[in-house]
Design an enzyme around this catalytic site. Structure first.
Site, PDB file in Angstrom:
ATOM      1  N   SER A 159       0.816  -1.340   0.122  1.00  0.00           N
ATOM      2  CA  SER A 159       0.059   0.027  -0.091  1.00  0.00           C
ATOM      3  C   SER A 159       0.891   1.282   0.063  1.00  0.00           C
ATOM      4  CB  SER A 159      -1.073  -0.025   1.307  1.00  0.00           C
ATOM      5  OG  SER A 159      -1.994   0.817   1.007  1.00  0.00           O
ATOM      6  N   ASP A 254     -10.128  -3.898  -4.461  1.00  0.00           N
ATOM      7  CA  ASP A 254      -9.385  -2.931  -3.766  1.00  0.00           C
ATOM      8  C   ASP A 254      -9.557  -1.449  -4.753  1.00  0.00           C
ATOM      9  OD1 ASP A 254      -7.501  -1.276  -2.895  1.00  0.00           O
ATOM     10  OD2 ASP A 254      -5.841  -2.493  -3.065  1.00  0.00           O
ATOM     11  N   HIS A 284      -8.282  -4.590  -0.060  1.00  0.00           N
ATOM     12  CA  HIS A 284      -6.892  -4.053   0.302  1.00  0.00           C
ATOM     13  C   HIS A 284      -6.516  -4.700   1.630  1.00  0.00           C
ATOM     14  CE1 HIS A 284      -4.228  -1.045  -0.117  1.00  0.00           C
ATOM     15  NE2 HIS A 284      -4.283  -0.671   1.066  1.00  0.00           N
TER      16      HIS A 284
END
Length: 313
Positions: A159, A254, A284
């Site tokens: 991320s 996501d 996610h």
């Protein structure tokens, strides 16, 4: 369809009335993220060595954690991975990603050095970039004393950490410095404009929401003029050639899915070697959730296998 494990987790969060991150202060959000990890993360596997220390950074000390894989021989030069944790550049630390880093070390046979870079809003952009670059350079410079082969040193993250790992590779290439041997980009944020179709399609109901992304961006990038800086949005760098081989892992549910795919595609089009792998049924953040999402363990294994292959002598 959304994986049943992911669906069950999302339903439980609603049932337990877990507040979304954007309803918490950064201090409270960090504590909640750290405190809840025991519910979703597997037990921490044993490693041969775990050592914490601080290095001097351009704006103050940077905490690091070194993890040597189980079964490694003292003094043996091993491949290495500098790991940059996720958390929207606002939450997360060495502890929230300790289990994942231990798993990657043991499964890949590499020494993993996790970086506790500074967070917004206290330290907004480009503080995290500066810390990440300084940490990578320090590990490379001190590699021999750390039991790491500097020629087999990778960078990775999930991320926000995937964003920073990509930026480290670009910045070092642009500066004429030795590049990492490999980049592991797990559902990376690559475009702060948040214009990809997956943002509109998946911005509600799948853990990472439009409101939470705005929350993170507001704390890390309070000035909208910085959103198009390639150090914030590596997808916008005009040249993605001559970069290290990459594994870009994305999740089908996501909001960041499309910009991760776009980054992998642009790497390939520019002549840089990249592999894209999408866990179509996942959300996610799933890779750290191996206690409650079984596919997370497969994702960790695949990332470690890619590292092992890329960093072999």
């Amino acid at each position: 369809m959304l994986h049943p494990d992911a669906r069950a987790l999302l339903d439980l969060m609603v049932e337990k009335r877990i507040p979304p991150v954007n309803e918490l202060s950064p201090v409270d959000a960090r504590a909640a993220y750290r405190d809840r990890r025991g519910f979703t993360q597997p037990d921490a596997p044993a490693v041969a060595e775990s050592r914490d220390w601080r290095i001097d950074g351009p704006h103050g000390p940077i905490p690091l954690r070194l993890l040597r894989p189980q079964g490694s021989v003292p003094g043996e030069l091993l491949p290495g991975l500098v790991y940059l944790h996720g958390g929207g550049w606002t939450i997360g630390d060495l502890d929230t990603h300790d289990v994942l880093c231990r798993e990657l070390a043991n499964l890949s046979g590499a020494v993993v050095v996790s970086v506790d870079y500074r967070l917004g809003p206290e330290a907004p952009f480009p503080a995290a970039v500066d810390d990440s670059l300084a940490a990578y350079e320090w590990v490379r410079r001190e590699a021999a004393s750390l039991g790491i082969d500097a020629q087999r040193l990778a960078v990775g993250g999930d991320s926000a950490g995937g964003n920073l790992a990509a930026v480290v590779c670009l910045a070092r290439r642009d500066a004429g410095l030795a590049p990492p041997a490999f980049q592991l980009l797990v559902y990376p944020a690559t475009d702060q404009r948040q214009q990809a179709p997956s943002h509109a399609a998946l911005g509600e109901g799948y853990l990472l929401t439009r409101d939470s992304m705005d929350y993170y961006r507001r704390h890390y990038l309070p000035d909208p003029a910085t959103w198009t800086d390639w150090r914030a949005s590596p997808l916008l760098h005009p040249d993605l050639s001559r970069l290290p081989p990459a594994l870009v892992l994305t999740a089908g549910y996501d909001p960041l899915r499309d910009e991760g795919l776009a980054y992998a595609q642009r790497l390939t089009q520019a002549g840089s070697r990249s592999t894209h792998l999408c866990f179509e049924r996942q959300i996610h953040g799933f890779i750290t959730m191996g206690r409650v999402i079984a596919e997370a363990n497969d994702a960790v294994w695949l990332c470690a296998a890619a590292l092992r292959h890329a960093l072999q002598p």
